[in-house]
Design a protein around this motif. Structure first.
Motif, PDB file in Angstrom:
ATOM      1  N   SER A   1       0.005  -4.599 -13.692  1.00 45.80           N
ATOM      2  CA  SER A   1      -0.385  -3.200 -13.505  1.00 45.80           C
ATOM      3  C   SER A   1       0.824  -2.280 -13.417  1.00 45.80           C
ATOM      4  CB  SER A   1      -1.236  -3.059 -12.247  1.00 45.80           C
ATOM      5  OG  SER A   1      -0.465  -3.337 -11.091  1.00 45.80           O
ATOM      6  N   ALA A   2       1.983  -2.818 -13.000  1.00 40.79           N
ATOM      7  CA  ALA A   2       3.177  -1.985 -12.849  1.00 40.79           C
ATOM      8  C   ALA A   2       3.686  -1.438 -14.182  1.00 40.79           C
ATOM      9  CB  ALA A   2       4.288  -2.785 -12.163  1.00 40.79           C
ATOM     10  N   ARG A   3       3.179  -1.995 -15.299  1.00 40.46           N
ATOM     11  CA  ARG A   3       3.627  -1.547 -16.617  1.00 40.46           C
ATOM     12  C   ARG A   3       2.975  -0.236 -17.042  1.00 40.46           C
ATOM     13  NH1 ARG A   3       2.545  -7.215 -17.693  1.00 40.46           N
ATOM     14  NH2 ARG A   3       4.506  -8.390 -17.683  1.00 40.46           N
ATOM     15  N   THR A   4       1.961   0.201 -16.329  1.00 37.69           N
ATOM     16  CA  THR A   4       1.260   1.434 -16.700  1.00 37.69           C
ATOM     17  C   THR A   4       1.468   2.484 -15.606  1.00 37.69           C
ATOM     18  OG1 THR A   4      -0.775   0.637 -15.634  1.00 37.69           O
ATOM     19  CG2 THR A   4      -0.500   0.179 -17.975  1.00 37.69           C
ATOM     20  N   PRO A   5       1.462   3.768 -15.971  1.00 34.09           N
ATOM     21  CA  PRO A   5       1.657   4.817 -14.962  1.00 34.09           C
ATOM     22  C   PRO A   5       0.412   5.000 -14.106  1.00 34.09           C
ATOM     23  CG  PRO A   5       1.256   5.791 -17.115  1.00 34.09           C
ATOM     24  CD  PRO A   5       1.364   4.311 -17.335  1.00 34.09           C
ATOM     25  N   CYS A   6       0.597   5.553 -12.924  1.00 30.29           N
ATOM     26  CA  CYS A   6      -0.528   5.877 -12.037  1.00 30.29           C
ATOM     27  C   CYS A   6      -0.962   7.315 -12.315  1.00 30.29           C
ATOM     28  CB  CYS A   6      -0.116   5.742 -10.581  1.00 30.29           C
ATOM     29  SG  CYS A   6       0.138   4.045 -10.043  1.00 30.29           S
ATOM     30  N   ALA A   7      -2.212   7.495 -12.710  1.00 27.83           N
ATOM     31  CA  ALA A   7      -2.736   8.840 -12.979  1.00 27.83           C
ATOM     32  C   ALA A   7      -4.252   8.803 -12.873  1.00 27.83           C
ATOM     33  CB  ALA A   7      -2.314   9.306 -14.375  1.00 27.83           C
ATOM     34  N   ASP A   8      -4.840   9.988 -12.680  1.00 25.26           N
ATOM     35  CA  ASP A   8      -6.305  10.131 -12.642  1.00 25.26           C
ATOM     36  C   ASP A   8      -6.940   9.237 -11.579  1.00 25.26           C
ATOM     37  OD1 ASP A   8      -6.380  11.951 -14.859  1.00 25.26           O
ATOM     38  OD2 ASP A   8      -6.071  10.234 -16.192  1.00 25.26           O
TER      39      ASP A   8
ATOM     40  N   ALA B   1       0.823  -1.208   0.000  1.00 24.89           N
ATOM     41  CA  ALA B   1       0.000   0.000   0.000  1.00 24.89           C
ATOM     42  C   ALA B   1       0.856   1.257   0.000  1.00 24.89           C
ATOM     43  CB  ALA B   1      -0.924  -0.001   1.214  1.00 24.89           C
ATOM     44  N   GLY B   2       2.022   1.190   0.624  1.00 27.68           N
ATOM     45  CA  GLY B   2       2.875   2.366   0.705  1.00 27.68           C
ATOM     46  C   GLY B   2       3.765   2.580  -0.500  1.00 27.68           C
ATOM     47  N   ARG B   3       4.173   1.497  -1.182  1.00 25.16           N
ATOM     48  CA  ARG B   3       5.160   1.670  -2.260  1.00 25.16           C
ATOM     49  C   ARG B   3       4.603   1.449  -3.658  1.00 25.16           C
ATOM     50  NH1 ARG B   3       8.615  -3.952  -1.432  1.00 25.16           N
ATOM     51  NH2 ARG B   3       7.356  -5.235  -2.842  1.00 25.16           N
ATOM     52  N   ASP B   4       3.489   0.735  -3.805  1.00 22.87           N
ATOM     53  CA  ASP B   4       2.930   0.427  -5.123  1.00 22.87           C
ATOM     54  C   ASP B   4       1.701   1.301  -5.347  1.00 22.87           C
ATOM     55  OD1 ASP B   4       1.396  -0.782  -7.264  1.00 22.87           O
ATOM     56  OD2 ASP B   4       2.657  -2.556  -7.060  1.00 22.87           O
ATOM     57  N   CYS B   5       1.814   2.251  -6.252  1.00 17.45           N
ATOM     58  CA  CYS B   5       0.710   3.199  -6.457  1.00 17.45           C
ATOM     59  C   CYS B   5      -0.546   2.515  -6.984  1.00 17.45           C
ATOM     60  CB  CYS B   5       1.156   4.324  -7.386  1.00 17.45           C
ATOM     61  SG  CYS B   5       1.602   3.790  -9.058  1.00 17.45           S
ATOM     62  N   HIS B   6      -0.404   1.412  -7.743  1.00 15.72           N
ATOM     63  CA  HIS B   6      -1.573   0.717  -8.273  1.00 15.72           C
ATOM     64  C   HIS B   6      -2.322  -0.017  -7.160  1.00 15.72           C
ATOM     65  CE1 HIS B   6       1.078   1.228 -11.798  1.00 15.72           C
ATOM     66  NE2 HIS B   6      -0.049   1.424 -12.438  1.00 15.72           N
ATOM     67  N   VAL B   7      -1.586  -0.676  -6.293  1.00 11.77           N
ATOM     68  CA  VAL B   7      -2.230  -1.333  -5.154  1.00 11.77           C
ATOM     69  C   VAL B   7      -2.864  -0.284  -4.246  1.00 11.77           C
ATOM     70  CG1 VAL B   7      -1.842  -2.754  -3.103  1.00 11.77           C
ATOM     71  CG2 VAL B   7      -0.692  -3.320  -5.250  1.00 11.77           C
TER      72      VAL B   7
END
Length: 408
Positions: free
Chosen positions: A384-391, A340-346
């Motif tokens: 999911s790590a292959r895509t950026p975190c946005a929106d 939860a702290g390091r993976d923006c997708h999770v």
């Protein structure tokens, strides 16, 4: 709720508003107002689900999880939606525009129909375990009703029968009533609806039909439909609360060292005595948390026989009278908090997940493990790590009580 239910309820409440107002000066104006109020209330009752067009803003499954039942399902963002719907009706419906210019009753009715339609949509969606966050941005928390099955035939019968009988064409009227009857019979035959529930629904439909036929111009039939729906929701509320208390007591008896954080209740259609549930427990000392699926019958062996089509075949362990549990899933608290702290997708996924089962490979919300199309809430962590975190909308974390320092 499904959109057919939203439509039935919207049309039914629009009919109630129409019949509660003084009649217009002549029949053509009255017909225009009738069509306008039903159209407006039904449209408003479905309008928030246009957020499905926003689900492409994030990769699957995050787009659906975070943007459906998102901004359009909040009280603040209902205001521009209502103004947009009002503008569309004004621009594209010349007869309605002419009526609204001269009739205060039509203007009042249209305002009521639109406001009630949006409130109905959010209220109906609040009734099940999926939840909404209606107070965002002032309060980002999710709220869950845990009261009513997502496709509830009580609403179909309560509002559908009077609406079907209002159809002028006899053939279409018969087809509508026949389709509703076939739906109920098919749901019962496939094990999604109990035979006693079918009998009660048929009696309810008969009473509403008789009232609609004998009081054709009265508001009694739509008013009774609304009253029965509110009463059903109240009964479900009491049953859900009693069922949750039984589950919590049972889980505490099994493991007194764990703390029950939440129990998500899912009703059976038209059956207040039968429930499925997912629970989450925390054991901070052991560094673990536990998820359990189960079934509950509030009157085991007496009044209720839960329909087989919605029972969980994995729930075979008799934990208490009327309560059966599936094998538990146990997760590592430290790993959950680290992800939860390091993976923006999770982290984004945890803004939706109420019952999160997270390991090193995937994250899934156990509420949806038994859905026919598979668990649509499952996130492949590596993919999911292959895509950026946005929106990513800033909804509250349903399991903030479990994540603790990971959110700071």
């Amino acid at each position: 709720m499904d959109n057919l239910t939203h439509t039935f309820v919207g049309l039914g409440v629009g009919e109630l508003v129409q019949r509660s107002l003084p009649a217009e000066a002549d029949a053509p104006r009255q017909r225009t107002r009738h069509r306008l109020l039903l159209t407006a209330c039904a449209a408003a009752s479905n309008f928030p689900d246009l957020d499905l067009f926003l689900t492409h803003l994030l990769p699957a499954p995050l787009g659906y999880l975070l943007h459906h039942r998102g901004h359009t399902h909040t009280l603040l963002y209902a205001i521009p939606q209502a103004l947009l719907l009002l503008a569309m009706l004004w621009v594209f419906w010349p007869n309605a525009r002419q009526l609204l210019r001269t009739s205060p009753h039509a203007r009042l009715g249209l305002g009521l129909a639109i406001v009630l339609g949006f409130l109905l949509h959010m209220s109906m969606d609040l009734l099940n375990s999926y939840g909404i966050h209606p107070l965002y941005p002032f309060d980002p928390r999710w709220f869950y009703g845990d009261l009513v099955f997502i496709v509830e035939p009580v609403f179909w019968v309560a509002f559908g029968v009077p609406l079907a009988l209002a159809i002028p064409n006899r053939i279409l009227r018969g087809l509508a009533l026949g389709a509703l009857t076939l739906f109920l019979a098919g749901a019962t035959w496939r094990g999604y609806l109990g035979w006693p529930s079918l009998a009660v629904l048929l009696v309810l439909g008969g009473v509403l039909a008789a009232l609609r036929i004998t009081r054709r111009q009265s508001r009694r039939a739509p008013a009774l439909a609304a009253l029965l729906s509110v009463g059903f929701i109240a009964v479900q509320g009491g049953a859900s609360s009693a069922a949750r208390s039984q589950v919590e007591a049972t889980l505490h008896g099994i493991d007194p060292a764990s703390r029950v954080l939440d129990v998500a209740m899912t009703a059976f259609p038209a059956q207040p005595l039968c429930w499925s549930f997912v629970s989450i427990e925390e054991n901070e000392q052991a560094g673990s948390y536990r998820l359990r699926r189960g079934m509950l019958n509030l009157a085991p062996g007496a009044l209720a026989s839960c329909p087989a089509g919605l029972t969980d075949p994995a729930a075979t362990e008799a934990a208490a009278p009327g309560i059966a549990l599936a094998a538990p899933w146990t997760g590592d608290l430290a790993m959950l908090r680290t992800l939860a702290g390091r993976d923006c997708h999770v982290n984004a996924w945890l803004r939706f997940a109420r019952m999160p089962a997270v390991d090193g490979d995937s994250a899934t919300d156990v509420r949806f493990s038994a859905t026919p199309r598979g668990n649509f809430a499952t996130l492949d962590i590596a993919d999911s790590a292959r895509t950026p975190c946005a929106d990513v909308p800033h909804w509250g974390y349903p399991r903030a009580d479990l994540l603790g320092p990971a959110l700071q």
